[in-house]
Design an enzyme around this catalytic site. Structure first.
Site, PDB file in Angstrom:
ATOM      1  N   ASP A 303      48.246  47.154  31.314  1.00 24.18           N
ATOM      2  CA  ASP A 303      48.110  45.904  32.047  1.00 24.18           C
ATOM      3  C   ASP A 303      47.583  44.839  31.090  1.00 24.18           C
ATOM      4  O   ASP A 303      46.705  45.119  30.267  1.00 24.18           O
ATOM      5  CB  ASP A 303      47.123  46.055  33.207  1.00 24.18           C
ATOM      6  CG  ASP A 303      47.775  46.690  34.424  1.00 24.18           C
ATOM      7  OD1 ASP A 303      49.003  46.570  34.544  1.00 24.18           O
ATOM      8  OD2 ASP A 303      47.061  47.293  35.226  1.00 24.18           O
ATOM      9  N   THR A 377      52.188  34.771  49.296  1.00 20.69           N
ATOM     10  CA  THR A 377      52.415  33.353  48.998  1.00 20.69           C
ATOM     11  C   THR A 377      51.857  32.961  47.644  1.00 20.69           C
ATOM     12  O   THR A 377      52.241  31.937  47.088  1.00 20.69           O
ATOM     13  CB  THR A 377      51.754  32.475  50.073  1.00 20.69           C
ATOM     14  OG1 THR A 377      50.337  32.674  50.031  1.00 20.69           O
ATOM     15  CG2 THR A 377      52.274  32.814  51.451  1.00 20.69           C
ATOM     16  N   LYS A 428      45.972  25.479  46.135  1.00 20.09           N
ATOM     17  CA  LYS A 428      46.131  25.817  44.718  1.00 20.09           C
ATOM     18  C   LYS A 428      46.868  27.152  44.634  1.00 20.09           C
ATOM     19  O   LYS A 428      46.781  27.987  45.548  1.00 20.09           O
ATOM     20  CB  LYS A 428      44.774  25.919  44.019  1.00 20.09           C
ATOM     21  CG  LYS A 428      43.892  27.042  44.543  1.00 20.09           C
ATOM     22  CD  LYS A 428      42.594  27.169  43.769  1.00 20.09           C
ATOM     23  CE  LYS A 428      41.770  28.350  44.301  1.00 20.09           C
ATOM     24  NZ  LYS A 428      40.546  28.600  43.547  1.00 20.09           N
TER      25      LYS A 428
END
Length: 707
Positions: A303, A377, A428
């Site tokens: 990662d 989202t 944001k």
């Protein structure tokens, strides 16, 4: 937590090593069982030489007794090696048991709508029980925080002196210490299922099954033993048929010297000490197989966040779009991050405050609607009502404390929340997500995002009332020495693959900076599973790290799965290793330790086989020199028959304890290619294994001659 290491052979270890001399206990080590059988034969020769006509002489009873004693000592050194290695593992387990002390816990009971505290022994707690943890309390059992924020000392478990912040959703481990504030937690395990109990079972490896590599080496040892048995049997037959007067004890001595006794004696301790060395790095392996498999790794999935980079991206710059200024962006970022307690959110508030962009609309935060971050989202934000005169809390509380001001919570629905005329909505999030909810896209929107990504930074977009107002530049910091570690992995022939949720340009920049050629941008957690399957389909060994429930399938599928101790229970159960310090970069250390374990076994095996060859050429010329004078020319050491046998057997015995420290500590390991490692092992342990016996046997022969 420090693991006490055995520095001296204790009385308990000595007794255990003697108990292991039982033939029933030695059945697990065929080579040493055969050596013990030869001891019994030679001892019988010493007691009654006449029972072995043409193979023994009454004048050599003392010699037979000496040979028998050396054979017994050889077996004992082997059992001593096992006892020392197992003692090291038990010391680790005992140090963990000391953490598992029974303490009085504050169990929360809810009766008739009222709540009371009942002092309950930790052994009586069960999954689902609620407990209260106050300052200076010892956490009685593994649990999950439901309410409160506190600092917890986990140093006894992880060795990390820095206290860890625990908040709702975080796990606390039994044995750790609460340093501040109060927590309400729910017990997640029963007493015999705690994390410490699991670790104890992991490190108590005396009953562990043999790993595939150990099984392979064992098969080789059995094969060599069978070959040498046939060889010595043939020599015995030839000696009897041709009347070469070969003494049975000498043939047995040759037989024992040819047997791979060194690797046979040290093989179990190498496996046990490998797990113990891994634990010193605060990594608990659930099996020895996982440790060895790590040494065979072909591909490491890394990662970006937390492994290659520190993981806490910091806001460093506000970039406004046309029609707006830096203050507009800074104030919007401040408001949108007021309830965001993540490191990124705190960095936005810090940068805005340092630049003097404290918004006047802060009075509306007490009645705000908060849009929690949503993975679908990839946005978060806040909807504000009008008002003035709000004062900052003097305590400078955390986001969760400030969250008490919220009127309600709701996930942000993309472009679907109506905005009143007296309300201000600030969102944001990821640039592409913000593009979907704004009314129009500024001309320089994509260019700004691409420039930030190309520089290796991360762009966060801001909208006010569905109008894009600017971009925040977030910068992640590379972990110290990560580039050197990546290069070391590549030198060993292992392919590092970086996985990140960042955009392709950002991923490309970070990958180039650390020297990684392969990367997967915009990756979802489930993508790891697909990558693992694809690599394994091409017959590659895959290692990966993970901490989330979504990582569990990939961790279970991977050949080497390292879970973070701070991760979910599902991840820890799926993985075959757990890192107590929750440092994702440890996957590289795991591979290094696996390589070292395999190198150690290979080095000792090479040395053992080379020893056998040397001892064969030291004894054979002496054995038949009296009947085949031509063999005297091969007796380069000038050994006599009896002293040659005794010297070879003594060397064969003492080399085992001399190599015990190497087996338990592991050979010195520096990352290099497979061929380089092979040549190094051949030069040092192969040629060394040939030369050392000649020198050692001659020195012992000289010492015996002087006695």
């Amino acid at each position: 937590m420090s693991v006490r290491r055995t520095t001296l052979v204790s009385r308990k270890v000595l007794i255990d090593s003697l108990v292991r001399l039982s033939p029933l206990r030695l059945t697990a080590n065929p080579v040493m069982l055969i050596v013990e059988i030869t001891f019994l034969i030679v001892m019988a020769m010493a007691l009654d030489p006449e029972a072995f006509p043409r193979l023994a002489s009454s004048s050599l009873q003392i010699f037979y007794l000496e040979v028998a004693l050396i054979l017994l000592i050889t077996v004992w050194f082997s059992t001593l090696s096992d006892s020392l290695a197992e003692s090291q593992a038990k010391n680790t387990a005992n140090s963990l048991r000391r953490l598992e002390m029974e303490v009085s816990s504050k169990k929360i009971l809810i009766e008739a709508g009222s709540r009371r505290i009942a002092l309950t022994p930790s052994r009586e707690l069960r999954t689902g029980d609620l407990i209260l943890l106050e300052k200076n309390d010892t956490v009685p059992i593994d649990a999950q925080v439901l309410e409160g924020i506190a600092m917890v000392d986990e140093s006894l478990l992880t060795g990390e002196s820095t206290a860890v912040r625990k908040a709702p959703g975080d796990d606390v481990i039994g044995g750790s210490q609460v340093l501040s504030d109060t927590l309400t937690a729910k017990v997640t395990v029963n007493p015999d299922e705690t994390f410490i109990n699991q670790m104890i079972r992991m490190v108590e490896s005396s009953k562990r099954p043999k790993t595939p590599n150990e099984q392979a080496v064992t098969i080789v040892l059995i094969g060599l033993t069978a070959i040498f048995t046939i060889l010595i049997g043939a020599l015995l037959g030839v000696s009897l048929v041709l009347s070469l007067a070969a003494d049975l004890s000498v043939l047995i001595a040759l037989y024992v010297c040819l047997l791979p006794t060194t690797i046979g004696a040290l093989l179990p301790s190498i496996g046990l000490s490998g797990i113990s060395r891994l634990y010193k790095e605060k990594i608990v392996a659930k099996s020895g197989r996982a440790v060895e498999t790590a040494g065979d790794t072909d591909v490491i999935l890394l990662d970006k966040t937390g492994t290659i980079t520190v993981g806490n991206r910091q806001a460093v710059e506000f970039l406004p779009f046309s029609g707006f200024d830096e203050r507009d962006v800074g104030e919007a970022a401040f408001l949108a991050s007021w309830h965001d307690d993540t490191p990124e959110g705190r960095s936005l508030i810090r940068l805005a405050y340092e630049d003097g962009f404290v918004p006047k609309e802060m009075n509306a935060l007490d009645a705000s609607e908060v849009y929690e971050f949503s993975a679908s989202t990839r946005t978060s934000g806040v909807k504000l009502a009008g008002g003035t005169g709000f004062m900052l809390p003097k305590s400078g509380g955390t986001g969760r404390e400030r969250g008490r001001l919220r009127r309600k919570f709701e996930p942000h629905v993309e472009g679907g929340v109506p905005i009143g005329s007296d309300e201000t909505e600030i969102i944001k999030g990821a640039p592409d997500a913000i593009k979907k909810i704004v009314k129009s896209i500024p001309a320089d929107y994509d260019k700004t995002v691409q420039e930030i990504s190309a520089a290796g930074d991360t762009a966060m977009a801001l909208s006010r009332n569905r109008e894009a107002i600017g971009i925040v530049r977030l910068r992640d910091v590379l972990k110290p020495d990560i580039r050197e570690k990546i290069m070391a992995v590549k030198v060993m022939g292992i392919r590092p693959v970086m996985i990140t949720g960042d955009q392709p340009l950002t991923a490309k920049s970070i990958a180039a900076e650390v020297g990684i050629d392969e990367y997967r941008p915009e990756a979802k957690p489930e993508d790891k599973y697909d990558i693992v399957k694809r690599e394994q389909a091409e017959m590659r060994i895959v290692a990966m790290i993970g901490d989330g429930t979504n990582d569990a399938p990939a961790l279970a599928m991977a050949d080497v799965g390292l879970a973070m101790n701070s991760g979910t229970q599902a991840a820890k159960e799926a993985a075959n290793m757990v890192d107590l310090e929750s440092n994702p970069a440890k996957i590289i250390e795991v591979v290094m330790l696996g390589k070292q374990l395999l190198m150690t076994r290979g080095a000792v095996t090479t040395f053992s086989i080379a020893n056998d060859v040397a001892k064969y050429f030291a004894i054979m010329p002496v054995l038949f020199a009296s009947t085949v004078p031509e063999l005297k020319a091969l007796n380069v050491l000038g050994l006599g028959l009896n002293t040659a046998v005794l010297s070879a057997l003594i060397f064969n015995a003492i080399i085992i304890p001399l190599l015990i420290p190497l087996a338990m500590r592991g050979v010195t390991f520096k990352p290099s290619g497979t061929m380089t490692l092979f040549l190094k092992n051949t030069m040092i342990y192969g040629f060394g294994g040939v030369i050392v016996p000649f020198v050692g046997i001659k020195l012992i022969d000289v010492a015996i001659s002087l006695l």
